[in-house]
Design an enzyme around this catalytic site. Sequence first.
Site, PDB file in Angstrom:
ATOM      1  N   SER A 111       0.835  -1.206   0.000  1.00  0.00           N
ATOM      2  CA  SER A 111       0.000   0.000   0.000  1.00  0.00           C
ATOM      3  C   SER A 111       0.866   1.249   0.000  1.00  0.00           C
ATOM      4  CB  SER A 111      -0.864   0.061   1.264  1.00  0.00           C
ATOM      5  OG  SER A 111      -1.742  -1.005   1.319  1.00  0.00           O
ATOM      6  N   HIS A 132      -2.540  -3.486  -6.358  1.00  0.00           N
ATOM      7  CA  HIS A 132      -3.016  -3.039  -5.047  1.00  0.00           C
ATOM      8  C   HIS A 132      -4.519  -3.314  -4.912  1.00  0.00           C
ATOM      9  CE1 HIS A 132      -3.797   0.340  -1.974  1.00  0.00           C
ATOM     10  NE2 HIS A 132      -3.280  -0.702  -1.348  1.00  0.00           N
ATOM     11  N   GLU A 144      -5.629  -1.378  -8.169  1.00  0.00           N
ATOM     12  CA  GLU A 144      -4.745  -0.405  -8.810  1.00  0.00           C
ATOM     13  C   GLU A 144      -3.551  -1.170  -9.383  1.00  0.00           C
ATOM     14  OE1 GLU A 144      -5.744   3.423  -5.899  1.00  0.00           O
ATOM     15  OE2 GLU A 144      -4.088   2.093  -5.366  1.00  0.00           O
ATOM     16  N   ASN A 182      -5.579   5.959  -1.828  1.00  0.00           N
ATOM     17  CA  ASN A 182      -5.039   6.369  -0.528  1.00  0.00           C
ATOM     18  C   ASN A 182      -4.478   7.787  -0.569  1.00  0.00           C
ATOM     19  OD1 ASN A 182      -5.795   4.014   0.646  1.00  0.00           O
ATOM     20  ND2 ASN A 182      -3.775   3.081   0.625  1.00  0.00           N
TER      21      ASN A 182
HETATM   22  N1  LIG Z   1      -5.011  -4.862   5.296  1.00  0.00           N
HETATM   23  C1  LIG Z   1      -5.321  -3.974   4.368  1.00  0.00           C
HETATM   24  O1  LIG Z   1      -6.325  -3.261   4.442  1.00  0.00           O
HETATM   25  C2  LIG Z   1      -4.460  -3.838   3.126  1.00  0.00           C
HETATM   26  C3  LIG Z   1      -5.011  -3.293   1.958  1.00  0.00           C
HETATM   27  C4  LIG Z   1      -4.234  -3.216   0.801  1.00  0.00           C
HETATM   28  C5  LIG Z   1      -2.929  -3.665   0.826  1.00  0.00           C
HETATM   29  N2  LIG Z   1      -2.385  -4.167   1.988  1.00  0.00           N
HETATM   30  C6  LIG Z   1      -0.998  -4.666   1.941  1.00  0.00           C
HETATM   31  O2  LIG Z   1      -1.041  -6.078   1.817  1.00  0.00           O
HETATM   32  C7  LIG Z   1       0.089  -6.645   2.474  1.00  0.00           C
HETATM   33  C8  LIG Z   1      -0.380  -7.655   3.508  1.00  0.00           C
HETATM   34  O3  LIG Z   1      -1.206  -7.005   4.449  1.00  0.00           O
HETATM   35  P1  LIG Z   1      -2.195  -7.834   5.398  1.00  0.00           P
HETATM   36  O4  LIG Z   1      -3.077  -6.836   6.035  1.00  0.00           O
HETATM   37  O5  LIG Z   1      -2.776  -8.984   4.661  1.00  0.00           O
HETATM   38  O6  LIG Z   1      -1.153  -8.399   6.489  1.00  0.00           O
HETATM   39  P2  LIG Z   1      -1.310  -9.669   7.428  1.00  0.00           P
HETATM   40  O7  LIG Z   1      -0.392  -9.429   8.579  1.00  0.00           O
HETATM   41  O8  LIG Z   1      -2.738  -9.991   7.686  1.00  0.00           O
HETATM   42  O9  LIG Z   1      -0.726 -10.871   6.531  1.00  0.00           O
HETATM   43  C9  LIG Z   1       0.618 -10.989   6.192  1.00  0.00           C
HETATM   44  C10 LIG Z   1       0.916 -12.482   6.122  1.00  0.00           C
HETATM   45  O10 LIG Z   1       2.154 -12.688   5.463  1.00  0.00           O
HETATM   46  C11 LIG Z   1       2.793 -13.772   6.079  1.00  0.00           C
HETATM   47  N3  LIG Z   1       4.224 -13.699   5.743  1.00  0.00           N
HETATM   48  C12 LIG Z   1       5.192 -12.931   6.278  1.00  0.00           C
HETATM   49  N4  LIG Z   1       6.355 -13.131   5.628  1.00  0.00           N
HETATM   50  C13 LIG Z   1       6.119 -14.047   4.660  1.00  0.00           C
HETATM   51  C14 LIG Z   1       6.898 -14.654   3.641  1.00  0.00           C
HETATM   52  N5  LIG Z   1       8.184 -14.343   3.492  1.00  0.00           N
HETATM   53  N6  LIG Z   1       6.286 -15.525   2.809  1.00  0.00           N
HETATM   54  C15 LIG Z   1       4.991 -15.823   2.928  1.00  0.00           C
HETATM   55  N7  LIG Z   1       4.192 -15.287   3.875  1.00  0.00           N
HETATM   56  C16 LIG Z   1       4.751 -14.403   4.726  1.00  0.00           C
HETATM   57  C17 LIG Z   1       2.484 -13.613   7.554  1.00  0.00           C
HETATM   58  O11 LIG Z   1       2.643 -14.865   8.225  1.00  0.00           O
HETATM   59  C18 LIG Z   1       1.029 -13.145   7.505  1.00  0.00           C
HETATM   60  O12 LIG Z   1       0.113 -14.219   7.567  1.00  0.00           O
HETATM   61  C19 LIG Z   1       0.895  -5.487   3.044  1.00  0.00           C
HETATM   62  O13 LIG Z   1       1.874  -5.113   2.123  1.00  0.00           O
HETATM   63  C20 LIG Z   1      -0.155  -4.384   3.172  1.00  0.00           C
HETATM   64  O14 LIG Z   1       0.372  -3.093   3.133  1.00  0.00           O
HETATM   65  C21 LIG Z   1      -3.135  -4.288   3.125  1.00  0.00           C
END
Ligand SMILES: NC(=O)c1ccc[n+]([C@@H]2O[C@H](COP(=O)([O-])OP(=O)(O)OC[C@H]3O[C@@H](n4cnc5c(N)ncnc54)[C@H](O)[C@@H]3O)[C@@H](O)[C@H]2O)c1
Length: 275
Positions: A111, A132, A144, A182
């Site tokens: 993000s 995204h 995106e 965003n």
């Molecule tokens: N939550 C949101 O609203 C949102 C929206 C858009 C984008 N994002 C982006 O998406 C990404 C993930 O966010 P999230 O909210 O799902 O986080 P999250 O913490 O729920 O999930 C991340 C997962 O990745 C796993 N992980 C860590 N290192 C790893 C690796 N090397 N290989 C495989 N798995 C691994 C972790 O165990 C965890 O389960 C981030 O970059 C975040 O900025 C989040």
Amino acid sequence: MGLGTMGAGIAQVSVTAGHETIGREVTMELAKRGRATIERYLGRAVEKGRMTADDRDAALGRLTLTTEVPDLADCDLVIEAIVEELDAKRELFAELDRLTRPDAVLATNTSALSVSEIAAATERPERVVGMHFFNPAPVLPLVEIVRAERSSDDAVRIAYDWAEQAGKQPVRCNDTPGFIVNRILIPLLNDCVRVLDEANVSPEDLDKAMTNGAGWPLGPCALVDLVGIDVHVHASEALHTKLHEDRVAPPERLVRMRAEGKLGRNSGEGFYSYG
Ligand SMILES: NC(=O)c1ccc[n+]([C@@H]2O[C@H](COP(=O)([O-])OP(=O)(O)OC[C@H]3O[C@@H](n4cnc5c(N)ncnc54)[C@H](O)[C@@H]3O)[C@@H](O)[C@H]2O)c1
């Protein structure tokens, strides 16, 4: 890559669209938790008559779980949704670069990080793009498609077409802080919160003003509660470090609410109380 909040949602989009999908997590327990989330959501879709039980079973059958990156060697497209940390993402992209087919497209769901900086960890930055998604990924249509400094037209097209074929509404943009939504929404919501104190308005009245006066489907306070006050403050801080605009910095009121554990819907209390 990653079957957390976003990764599980994206994997659900992928299997529902008919793609053989490999979900990689750091432990099998976390991978199974991700699959359980998908099962729950697809189960609900069956209950509501939006999907047949056969289609659900077929979709779940397309998902393979692994903890091994080399298992992704034959993938056409890898979508990364691991923790939002540049070093972790760069390390993973360097590994993916070594282990996946040279023509595979590598996408990040970041993000707030620079897609170009993530791409620079590979020997094939022209095959790296941003995809995204928005939370919850199976529900919100927008994706995106982010063109980094060295992304090729072909890689951007592949990511765009994949999202469109999966029933999403993709849009293209360059790799600028906050991308589109965003960049606009974070300072806008922060302005809304500042107006609460500046104009001495209640959250109820502010939401009433914006839904009735500006046609918003949801008021700003209700929206920040839904997003999560912790998530919004964190996103504001991340964007502020890049843009250095005062409006982007999280308002004092939200920082205070976060410290008090008032995180919105998830914690049961934010601008509103949720029983
Ligand atoms: N939550 C949101 O609203 C949102 C929206 C858009 C984008 N994002 C982006 O998406 C990404 C993930 O966010 P999230 O909210 O799902 O986080 P999250 O913490 O729920 O999930 C991340 C997962 O990745 C796993 N992980 C860590 N290192 C790893 C690796 N090397 N290989 C495989 N798995 C691994 C972790 O165990 C965890 O389960 C981030 O970059 C975040 O900025 C989040």
